[in-house]
Write a protein that holds these residues in place. Sequence first.
Motif, short mmCIF file in Angstrom:
data_model
loop_
_atom_site.label_atom_id
_atom_site.label_comp_id
_atom_site.label_asym_id
_atom_site.label_seq_id
_atom_site.Cartn_x
_atom_site.Cartn_y
_atom_site.Cartn_z
N SER A 45 0.82 -1.21 0.00
CA SER A 45 0.00 0.00 0.00
C SER A 45 0.85 1.26 0.00
O SER A 45 0.50 2.26 -0.64
N ALA A 46 1.97 1.26 0.69
CA ALA A 46 2.82 2.46 0.74
C ALA A 46 3.39 2.81 -0.62
O ALA A 46 3.67 3.98 -0.89
N ARG A 47 3.53 1.83 -1.48
CA ARG A 47 4.10 2.07 -2.80
C ARG A 47 3.03 2.10 -3.90
O ARG A 47 3.36 2.20 -5.07
N GLY A 48 1.77 1.96 -3.51
CA GLY A 48 0.68 2.03 -4.48
C GLY A 48 0.53 0.78 -5.32
O GLY A 48 -0.08 0.83 -6.39
N TYR A 49 1.06 -0.36 -4.86
CA TYR A 49 0.89 -1.61 -5.58
C TYR A 49 -0.46 -2.21 -5.20
O TYR A 49 -0.84 -2.21 -4.04
N ASN A 50 -1.16 -2.74 -6.18
CA ASN A 50 -2.47 -3.34 -5.92
C ASN A 50 -2.34 -4.85 -5.72
O ASN A 50 -1.62 -5.52 -6.45
N ILE A 51 -3.04 -5.36 -4.72
CA ILE A 51 -3.10 -6.80 -4.47
C ILE A 51 -4.42 -7.31 -5.02
O ILE A 51 -5.48 -6.85 -4.61
#
Length: 184
Positions: A45-51
């Motif tokens: 979340s801190a890097r804006g990656y989506n799971i």
Amino acid sequence: MNAHLQPTGSAYFIAPETQQTERHTLSVLVDNEPGILARVVSLFSARGYNIESLTVSETEHGRRLSRITVVVIATPKTLVQIKLQLERLVPVHRVHDLTAEGNYVERELALIKVKGSGDHRAETLRLADAFRAHIIDATVESFVFEVTGKPEKIDSFIGLMSPLGLVEVVRTGLAAIGRGPESM
């Protein structure tokens, strides 16, 4: 050779990065300790990656190890960053990109509630049988089915149940494991 791909005097040149995103399944072996899941999720979340999917469970009780299975959709460059950052977390033992390794099995479980009365009842049961869905609860007005398989199979079953009276869906997320005799 295209001019933009030709070496410019250096022995090394880099082809332009593709911005094409790819779906990858990562298997992460971690210590089973409080807060590890929060640390992994906060990394994303801190890097804006989506799971896209996330599952976690203790897999080796005696050694207190858990396996986190994460499905992400990312560019190749972002995927490399994700793997490197996961490997840097202290309680992480191993990170495997099962998609890149290529030889793995993946499954998901879903519980699907469907209204089942009148003419739709027989059609609902016929389709459930075709998908090898198990009836785990039935009333005169509804069914709850258990379906396991690849996510695409579950998506198809849900799509067919929608016009027949789909009420609710609960999915576990993907579980995946490499094939062959080797351990992670």
